[in-house]
Each structure stands twice: as C-alpha cells, then as structure tokens.
Scaffold this active site. Structure first.
Site, mmCIF file in Angstrom:
data_model
loop_
_atom_site.group_PDB
_atom_site.id
_atom_site.type_symbol
_atom_site.label_atom_id
_atom_site.label_comp_id
_atom_site.label_asym_id
_atom_site.label_seq_id
_atom_site.Cartn_x
_atom_site.Cartn_y
_atom_site.Cartn_z
ATOM 1 N N TRP A 174 3.485 3.736 5.793
ATOM 2 C CA TRP A 174 3.934 2.821 4.752
ATOM 3 C C TRP A 174 4.565 1.578 5.380
ATOM 4 O O TRP A 174 4.481 0.478 4.840
ATOM 5 C CB TRP A 174 4.915 3.516 3.804
ATOM 6 N N GLU A 226 -0.854 1.627 -2.377
ATOM 7 C CA GLU A 226 -0.929 3.058 -2.044
ATOM 8 C C GLU A 226 -2.326 3.398 -1.517
ATOM 9 O O GLU A 226 -2.472 4.204 -0.599
ATOM 10 C CB GLU A 226 -0.591 3.927 -3.266
ATOM 11 N N TYR A 254 13.667 -1.672 1.429
ATOM 12 C CA TYR A 254 12.724 -1.136 0.439
ATOM 13 C C TYR A 254 13.307 0.105 -0.220
ATOM 14 O O TYR A 254 13.267 0.261 -1.444
ATOM 15 C CB TYR A 254 11.396 -0.810 1.128
#
Length: 199
Positions: free
Chosen positions: A59, A51, A29
């Site tokens: 995350w 988000e 990522y």
C-alpha cells in the site's frame, strides 16, 4: 495494551499499529484517512481503483504514487475516465509515475464505465455500503484481522456482475476496511472506533 507487540506508542503518546508507526506517509494516512467513511462517488471510485492497483504490491507504493494517479485519472472522475480510449491506455503505460500494468489500467477504465452505468440503479456508493455487515471484527493483534468476509465475497460477486474487474473478495475486504465499513483498527489503537460507523 502497551505490551502488545503489534502496537507502538508514538512520541505523541498515541498507540498505532507497527505499519503506521514510523513512515510519515503511512502514519498520516492512518491518522487521518484509513477507516473513515467514504460516501461520495468520486472518493469511492478512487478507493476501488487504488485497491485494484495495490493487488500484489504494498500500500505504501500506491500511496506514494497517489498524487500522480489523481492527475492522470482526472481526479478519479468516473465520467471522464469512462471516456478514455486506447490512446489514453498507451499514454498511461508510458507514465513512470504510476503503476504501469495494462490489465489494471484497462480495468480502471472499464470500472469507470460500470460506475457511470450504476448511476441509474442507486450508484456505486449505495451499492458498496449495502454490503455493510451487522458487526465488525475486534482484533487485538494482526493475526486476528480477517482478510476476507462473507460480505466481501458477496460484494465482489455483485460488482463483477455489474461489469467491474480486479474486485476480488480480499481486495473488497481491504476496501471495506479503508472506508470504515468494518473497523479493523486494533483494540488499543487511538483510531479504534473513530469512524462513527461502529460504537
């Protein structure tokens, strides 16, 4: 920069922040997506949604569930998600593959409706990018990376005015980082300056 404890030199010789150095999912990522410009509505709606789901969680958790999120939210097509009703909310709350938070699920649907409504006024992408700051941070360490800015506060306020929720200033700063509106790659990282947005 090699002596910076917040950066790790990988076996490929490239410097990455500690959080992206070991876990293959986070590393990929970081190397390919984080901090790169997003200029399409579907992509932007996906980032805003993820988000929001990330709030209070790691995350890594969201990223691992991203394929399932894409499936259940119809590849984050705002026009389709905007039509979701109570049966869809109930269905999503039963799906253990995603983060089952009623408020966040309802917010994703209302944010899809707000995204569709914005099409008549320039669109979500143009609105978000209109808050791009005049300059970007240049952090050497994690301690120097901001978590909020005047622009993220203003973006949060504007989106709330347009009917969005779960778009607080900190969440919006994270969005701005993720889509390259600010470059918070540490100085010395192999990704610093790769977005094309900042020299």
């Amino acid at each position: 920069m090699a002596s910076n404890p917040d950066l790790v030199i990988g076996e490929d010789g490239l410097a990455r922040p500690v959080w992206a150095a070991k876990d293959p999912l986070l590393r990929d990522y970081y190397d390919t997506e984080w901090g790169m410009p997003v200029r399409d509505e579907t992509g932007m709606f996906e980032r805003v949604t993820l988000e929001a789901f990330q709030a209070g969680l790691s995350w890594r958790t969201v990223l691992a569930k991203r394929p399932a999120f894409r499936e259940v939210f119809k590849n984050f097509d705002p026009g389709i998600v905007a039509e979701f009703g109570q049966a869809d909310v109930d269905r999503l709350l039963e799906d253990a593959r995603i983060i089952r938070n009623r408020q966040k699920i309802v917010a994703a649907i209302s944010n899809a409706k707000a995204t569709v409504a914005l099409r008549e006024d320039g669109g979500l992408v143009d609105l978000v990018w209109s808050f791009k700051p005049a300059d970007t941070p240049r952090p050497e360490t994690f301690a120097q990376v901001p978590t909020v800015s005047n622009e993220s506060k203003a973006l949060s306020k504007e989106l709330k005015k347009r009917g969005f929720s779960f778009v607080g200033p900190t969440t919006m700063f994270a969005l701005m980082e993720a889509i390259g509106m600010v470059d918070t790659h540490l100085l010395g990282s192999h990704r610093r300056g790769t977005s094309g947005v900042w020299a």
